[in-house]
Write an enzyme that holds these catalytic residues in place. Structure first.
Site, short mmCIF file in Angstrom:
data_model
loop_
_atom_site.label_atom_id
_atom_site.label_comp_id
_atom_site.label_asym_id
_atom_site.label_seq_id
_atom_site.Cartn_x
_atom_site.Cartn_y
_atom_site.Cartn_z
N THR A 1 0.88 -1.30 -0.36
CA THR A 1 -0.32 -0.41 -0.32
C THR A 1 1.09 1.63 0.01
O THR A 1 1.73 1.19 0.83
CB THR A 1 -0.78 -0.23 1.35
OG1 THR A 1 -1.83 -1.36 0.89
CG2 THR A 1 -2.25 1.15 1.25
N PHE B 1 0.98 5.04 0.56
CA PHE B 1 0.55 6.14 1.47
C PHE B 1 1.07 7.67 1.49
O PHE B 1 2.11 7.92 1.17
CB PHE B 1 1.27 5.68 3.50
CG PHE B 1 0.23 4.22 3.33
CD1 PHE B 1 -1.00 4.65 4.20
CD2 PHE B 1 0.91 3.30 3.66
CE1 PHE B 1 -1.65 3.10 4.79
CE2 PHE B 1 0.66 1.87 4.13
CZ PHE B 1 -0.69 1.96 4.37
#
Length: 382
Positions: free
Chosen positions: A281, A283
């Protein structure tokens, strides 16, 4: 993790196609949100220093391609003979004012960093990776994290932008246009899902799994193989672990991090249960003030704009970067919330009006990037 600087430019509103119409049809279009740009050293980001558009863009060929200088700066007048004023000859000689971003500890010591979710969430791990010595501030929703920074409750926010399996987190793309924060960096986190349960509970006792919808989707095949057929979606992974622990559930497990297991006293029944082991992921790191872009290190810039209707409009927009050999790393479209529908020329059909998000491997301090964005403005603003 790299520092990021950003600049906010005026939006590129779509020009309505010329047509005869009633006075109401030719009224000025509503004001659009602002175009946001960012530059990041090595990694990525997204956002802004507010500047006014150039009063009269001037054509230039400084980068070898006919383009527009968007700085709006004029050549300084010739210095008066006998005077030595370095700043008059070179504006970059003058020191810029310090911002809070300049005096913050690079490791985040003393920083309060907001994230979405309960303690033990993957977003908290990302915040700790971005700012190892920070104090984390859990927030119930993404919007709450934005507001925490904007209202000085927190100094930074670390929020997800996209996942390698689940794709973009569209809510945060939309919130970037609603709030006046700046992306000052980016951090990537490898996501390792674990199956958690209360002490004494075995995998064969579980009939249901609880977690965030994306976590459930990322572990769908593994859960089926384990014989866990029922799924329960909640707001975040750590919140699922907290609920299972507080309710002392014996037939329900949680999909969350190993940190969440330690925080809530749960057993780890299985590790790395995501169907695809390459689960990452990305960020973004948000702040109230930008970091100034530079040209001595690799930077990344992100922009968002809208286009007028017609064949080849997106091609023309992207060509201003291709002609300058500026590499694009991401292109995505989102419906324009302020103009969700566009009437076609025959007045019978209605089409969605879109915002385009584009990531560039370029710095806003580079004249090539400034000229490319200047051409983009002239191309669609005239």
């Amino acid at each position: 993790m790299a520092p990021t600087a950003c600049i906010r430019l005026p939006f590129l509103p779509a020009r309505a196609p010329a047509r005869s119409a009633s006075p109401a049809a030719i009224s000025p279009p509503p004001r659009r949100p602002s175009l946001k740009c960012s530059a990041a050293n090595g990694d990525s980001s997204i956002k802004p220093n507010s500047i006014s558009p150039a009063p009269a863009p001037r054509a230039t060929v400084a980068d070898g391609v006919e383009s527009v200088d968007v700085s709006g700066l004029r050549r300084p007048s010739a210095p008066v003979s006998g005077l030595t004023v370095p700043g008059a000859r070179d504006p970059h000689w003058l020191p810029r004012p310090l911002t809070s971003a300049d005096v913050m500890d690079a490791n985040g010591k003393g920083l309060k960093v907001a994230y979405q979710g309960c303690p033990g969430a993957y977003s908290e791990a990302a915040a700790k990776k971005a700012y190892p010595n920070c104090e984390t501030v859990p927030c119930e929703h993404f919007d709450t994290a934005f507001q925490a920074v904007q209202n000085w409750v927190a100094d930074r926010a670390v929020l997800p932008l996209e996942n390698s399996l689940g794709g973009s987190i569209h809510r945060n793309y939309d919130l970037l246009l609603r709030h006046s924060l700046h992306i000052v960096g980016e951090v990537r986190l490898a996501v390792r899902h674990c199956l958690l349960a209360n002490p004494g509970v075995k995998i064969e006792n579980l009939k249901s799994a609880m977690s965030h919808p994306q976590a459930l989707a990322q572990c769908e095949h593994t859960l089926t193989e384990l014989g866990i057929e029922h799924r329960e979606a909640v707001d975040d992974t750590a919140g699922a672990a907290k609920f299972v622990a507080e309710q002392m559930l014996q037939d329900t497990g949680a999909i969350a991090s190993s940190l969440a297991a330690k925080l809530y006293g749960l057993d780890v029944l299985a590790e790395n249960i995501q169907d695809d082991k390459d689960n990452v992921t990305r960020f973004m790191m948000l702040a109230r003030e930008p970091i100034i872009p530079r040209t001595d290190k690799p930077f990344k810039t992100s922009i968002v704009f809208s286009l007028e209707e017609g064949p080849g409009q997106l091609f023309k927009a992207l060509a201003v970067f291709a002609l300058r050999e500026i590499n694009l790393t991401k292109i995505e479209s989102r419906p324009h919330k302020e103009r969700p529908l566009r009437v076609s020329d025959d007045c019978l059909l209605k089409n969605f009006d879109y915002l385009f998000y584009v990531d560039l491997e370029a710095s806003m301090a580079d004249p090539k990037t400034q000229n490319a964005l200047g051409n983009l403005k002239v191309l669609f603003l005239g």
